[in-house]
Scaffold this motif. Structure first.
Motif, mmCIF file in Angstrom:
data_model
loop_
_atom_site.group_PDB
_atom_site.id
_atom_site.type_symbol
_atom_site.label_atom_id
_atom_site.label_comp_id
_atom_site.label_asym_id
_atom_site.label_seq_id
_atom_site.Cartn_x
_atom_site.Cartn_y
_atom_site.Cartn_z
ATOM 1 N N SER A 1 0.826 -1.353 0.078
ATOM 2 C CA SER A 1 -0.049 -0.043 0.028
ATOM 3 C C SER A 1 0.904 1.262 -0.219
ATOM 4 O O SER A 1 0.464 2.289 -0.299
ATOM 5 C CB SER A 1 -1.079 -0.121 1.049
ATOM 6 O OG SER A 1 -0.239 -0.101 2.349
ATOM 7 N N VAL B 1 -3.781 -4.650 -3.552
ATOM 8 C CA VAL B 1 -3.087 -3.676 -2.834
ATOM 9 C C VAL B 1 -3.296 -4.127 -1.404
ATOM 10 O O VAL B 1 -4.630 -4.384 -0.951
ATOM 11 C CB VAL B 1 -3.680 -2.051 -2.948
ATOM 12 C CG1 VAL B 1 -2.806 -1.302 -2.186
ATOM 13 C CG2 VAL B 1 -3.146 -1.857 -4.443
ATOM 14 N N ARG C 1 -3.222 -0.778 -10.755
ATOM 15 C CA ARG C 1 -4.853 -1.097 -10.268
ATOM 16 C C ARG C 1 -5.376 -1.809 -11.552
ATOM 17 O O ARG C 1 -6.443 -2.485 -11.529
ATOM 18 C CB ARG C 1 -5.665 -0.139 -9.773
ATOM 19 C CG ARG C 1 -5.174 0.351 -8.334
ATOM 20 C CD ARG C 1 -6.420 1.027 -7.659
ATOM 21 N NE ARG C 1 -5.746 1.797 -6.489
ATOM 22 C CZ ARG C 1 -6.021 1.177 -5.287
ATOM 23 N NH1 ARG C 1 -6.280 -0.030 -5.292
ATOM 24 N NH2 ARG C 1 -5.332 2.078 -4.255
ATOM 25 N N MET D 1 1.134 3.116 -3.305
ATOM 26 C CA MET D 1 0.228 3.722 -3.973
ATOM 27 C C MET D 1 0.129 5.136 -3.387
ATOM 28 O O MET D 1 -0.646 5.951 -4.278
ATOM 29 C CB MET D 1 -1.422 3.111 -3.425
ATOM 30 C CG MET D 1 -1.431 1.729 -4.033
ATOM 31 S SD MET D 1 -0.727 1.324 -5.632
ATOM 32 C CE MET D 1 -2.254 2.009 -6.433
#
Length: 165
Positions: A120, A154, A147, A123
């Motif tokens: 994560s 994620v 994505r 991102m």
């Protein structure tokens, strides 16, 4: 100008990934050398790592983590895969399963049967560098493009490394 591995280029095109292909000298493909020689912050360089179940039948996953973190294979990835005993795949096993060499392993062009877990932290960045499928290219892209990969998830799969970045 170097070309992406053909399977990687096909995946990038089919997923309509917005990216920039960067040339890389093969001897500088490993993350630390790449970042140092091409003035790339280590906190924007990601490593794709193949993990494998220790038991049979073999199960695999590719995990994408920043070079400033380490993969939490024994807890986070183990939970996601629902497998108790995992290990990092050897360079030879990585090449056999992904078709890609260490220093160039990427999230694109992988067999559909292999799940992809993206940490994560990636991102939250404005851009990230991932492998190009070979040791002579890298891919610079907005992390949101990850994505678009159908088998990508994620999750929190890494822990911070100590020391300066």
């Amino acid at each position: 100008m170097q070309q992406l591995d053909p399977a990687v280029a096909l995946a990038v095109d089919s997923f309509r990934i917005t990216c920039e292909v960067l040339e890389c000298k093969p001897e500088l493909a490993d993350t630390d050398a790449f970042c140092a020689n091409y003035d790339i912050p280590r906190d924007h360089a990601a490593n794709a790592i193949l993990v494998a179940s220790k038991g049979e039948p073999k199960q695999y996953a590719v995990c994408l983590v920043l070079s400033t973190t380490k993969l939490d294979v024994n807890h986070a990835v183990s939970r996601l895969m629902n497998i108790k005993r995992l290990s990092f795949a050897s360079p030879e096993e990585t090449k056999a399963v992904t078709g890609q060499a260490i220093g160039g392993v990427t999230v694109f062009g992988l067999p559909d049967s292999i799940p992809l877990y993206v940490d994560s932290r990636i991102m939250a960045l404005d851009w990230v560098i991932v492998g190009g499928g070979n040791r002579s290219t890298k891919i610079k892209m907005p992390p949101g493009e990850l994505r678009k990969i159908p088998h990508a998830t994620v999750a929190d799969i890494a822990i911070e490394r100590g020391g300066p970045t």
